[in-house]
Enzyme design. Structure first.
Site, PDB file in Angstrom:
ATOM      1  CD  GLU A 195      -2.881   1.243   2.419  1.00 51.81           C
ATOM      2  OE1 GLU A 195      -2.947   0.399   3.353  1.00 51.81           O
ATOM      3  OE2 GLU A 195      -3.422   2.428   2.615  1.00 51.81           O
ATOM      4  CE  LYS A 245       3.024  -0.107   4.727  1.00 50.69           C
ATOM      5  NZ  LYS A 245       2.204   0.086   3.395  1.00 50.69           N
ATOM      6  NE  ARG A 277       4.286  -8.285  11.083  1.00 58.38           N
ATOM      7  CZ  ARG A 277       3.912  -7.091  10.464  1.00 58.38           C
ATOM      8  NH1 ARG A 277       3.009  -7.119   9.691  1.00 58.38           N
ATOM      9  NH2 ARG A 277       4.810  -6.014  10.616  1.00 58.38           N
TER      10      ARG A 277
END
Ligand code: ATP
Ligand code: MG
Length: 573
Positions: A48, A283, A273
């Protein structure tokens, strides 16, 4: 003395798994063996564009592009740009730069979810026509209340049974911006009693009159992540859609949309992850650090962003080596930061040019050396790589050595310089200290008076006599001043996202994460560029700062120390 002693013990279990196939490779090989998807392997990396990429994303990039490479397939770069209020074109450009830097290339497979807004709209209309989606007028809070909890089923929305005609009419009017933002949403009609909360009539579209960096003002409804992601995968013919574990609960919804629409059946697989100790990989929180000025920008060399790590001097090879070593699994864990530093040192040891720099200078006057003489001495650029050649380093009557390399009253094991002792000046001469000059008022050592043995030119013993220590130095008149930035971890907590009640991750910011010193460096560094890694001998690896350094003002970032002093300190605590 410059040899790396950085053997991080890797237990045999770990190295065993390195050679085994991980579960996604097993899935792919099974699919290939069964002739699924006409033998195609097609992955995608779907960032994104709402921030810069961080080290966690590197794992996903290495995995998705790596699998495509390994199985002769393709990997799309797809920007997941469905939230215009947080996304920017700057992020798109930086993300592309970072992926290329890591060494991957998507060719002409560059896509944007926003390219599919028309198709997604049509798919939504199809679901409405099939009685599988409806326009809902509940507010956001009401939708949450109606959703129920893990223990209690949800309640049907009073708008759930609108007719197809009414839904089509309202959805088209949402599209044309007839209603205020937030007043209506489109929802999938699934099951308000499902044990999986994601299946309780999830929102597919919301109203948002915001300018989009690609579609401009064309849209005032935007599709939600879940409705966009699987459909975009399907439109692109993605065979293996790989995401992180937190999306496991979304998989039934991913499959539901694809099944209801009867479109290409992309399949989702989830892996753990990458989490690194002392490193923040969210983020949203990294954005907060930038916006609130806790760091100097996304590419601050202390940031775990790929741009920050690049500026600091990390190499793509070391990051990819870490991702490879950590492997692909199903259990979340935290990886020690030392492991990354280990791969970094291994790589830099091969590549870095060795130079001499003195960070904390002590003046040394060589009393038996001619006043105006300057000699050029030959120095090896990289003992690990003969092809790097040699350079010349000036030597003269006044030099600087590290303050730490001299002790007035040295203990037994101190093999460097002391009164009456002899050491080797790297590439130069044997040097003996004869006199210590102190400031009368403070008692601080101001300079040393020493002599060299002229017969030891090049640092070679003239008569077989040995010296125990070799130290680095720079010639005072020719040395350049350089600003050297010494970095430590940005956080004091190994897991900065996990904080106690009443605290935020900012409470764990390391207030001492950067120290600046002015060093004396050898003149060959006048032409240093950020492309080349350097090792300041006996000290650490450094990189010219790509933003602040200029021919008039040399600035170096410390990439990583030679030995793992940080790990030792953290163990002691
Ligand atoms: P963040 O949690 O930092 O906000 P994100 O998942 O929201 O990250 P995206 O831009 O959506 O950021 O991520 C793109 C891809 O990178 C996704 O497929 C995501 O699963 C993957 N990814 C993000 N963080 C990690 C991580 N720490 N380890 C592995 N993959 C990650
Ligand atoms: Mg995401």
């Amino acid at each position: 003395m410059n040899k790396q002693k950085d053997s991080l013990s890797t237990d045999s279990k770990e190295s065993e798994t390195q050679h085994k196939r991980h579960f996604i490779q097993e899935v792919i090989e099974k699919d290939l063996a069964e002739g699924k998807n006409d033998g195609r392997v097609h992955t995608r990396f779907p960032p994104e564009p709402n921030g810069y990429l961080h080290i966690g994303h590197a794992k996903s990039i290495c995995l998705n592009f790596g699998l495509a490479e390994q199985y002769g397939g393709k990997c799309n770069l797809r920007f997941d740009d469905t939230n215009p209020s947080k996304e920017e074109i700057e992020y798109v450009q930086e993300i592309k730069k970072d992926i290329r830097w890591l060494g991957f290339d998507w060719g002409d497979h560059e896509f944007f979810a926003s390219d599919y807004f028309d198709q997604l709209f049509d798919l939504a209309v199809r679901l409405i026509k099939d009685g599988k989606a409806y326009v809902c007028d509940l507010t956001g809070n009401e939708i949450r209340e109606y959703r129920g909890t893990l223990k209690e089923p949800g309640k049907d929305s009073p708008y759930r049974n609108r007719t197809v005609e009414e839904n089509l009419d309202l959805f088209n009017r949402m599209k044309s911006g007839e209603f205020p933002d937030g007043s209506r949403v489109l929802r999938a009609k699934i099951d308000m009693a499902s044990p999986n909360l994601n299946m309780r009539d999830p929102v597919m579209y919301r109203m948002l009159k915001a300018h989009h960096h690609r579609t401009g003002d064309k849209w005032c409804i935007y599709p939600m992540y879940d409705f966009t992601h699987g459909q975009s995968d399907s439109i692109e013919g993605i065979t293996h859609s790989i995401c992180t574990l937190e999306f496991e609960d979304h998989r039934p919804l991913y499959n539901w949309y694809i099944e209801q629409l009867g479109i290409f059946p992309s399949k989702q697989y989830e892996f753990a992850r990458l989490n690194l100790a002392y490193v923040m990989t969210s983020k949203r929180k990294l954005l907060q650090l930038v916006q609130e000025g806790h760091v100097e920008g996304w590419d601050d060399p202390r940031m775990p962003t790929l741009s920050g790590m690049r500026r600091r001097g990390y190499t793509p090879e070391s990051i990819c080596a870490l991702c490879e070593k950590v492997g692909v699994g199903k259990t979340n864990s935290v990886v020690e930061f030392q492991l990354l530093e280990h791969f970094l040192r291994e790589d830099l040891n091969k590549k870095a040019l060795r130079v001499m720099a003195v960070l904390n200078p002590l003046r040394v006057v060589i009393t038996n050396y001619p006043e105006d003489q300057v000699e050029e001495l030959e120095a090896v650029n990289n003992p690990e790589d003969e092809s790097a050649g040699t350079r010349s380093v000036p030597f003269s009557k006044v030099i600087y050595i590290e303050r730490d390399d001299f002790m007035e009253d040295p203990p037994k094991k101190f093999f460097r310089l002391g009164p009456g002792r002899e050491v080797r000046l790297r590439y130069a001469y044997f040097l003996t200290c004869n006199e210590v000059i102190k400031n009368e008022a403070t008692g601080e050592i101001e300079e040393l008076h020493c002599t060299i043995d002229p017969a030891s030119r090049g640092g070679n013993s003239p008569d077989g006599r040995k010296v125990k220590g070799t130290i680095h130095w720079v010639s005072a008149d020719q040395a350049l001043d350089a600003e050297v930035r010494l970095y430590e971890q940005l956080f004091t907590n190994p897991n900065p996202s996990k904080v106690k009640e009443g605290e935020t991750f900012l409470d764990y910011l390391n207030t001492d994460s950067m120290k600046k010193v002015t060093a004396k460096v050898e003149p060959s560094l006048r032409d240093a560029t950020p492309e080349v890694p350097y090792q300041f001998e006996r000290n650490a690896y450094y990189r010219v700062d790509s933003c602040d350094s200029s021919p008039d003002r040399l600035v170096f970032n410390r990439t990583v120390t030679l030995r793992d002093s940080w790990a030792k300190i953290s163990k002691k605590k």
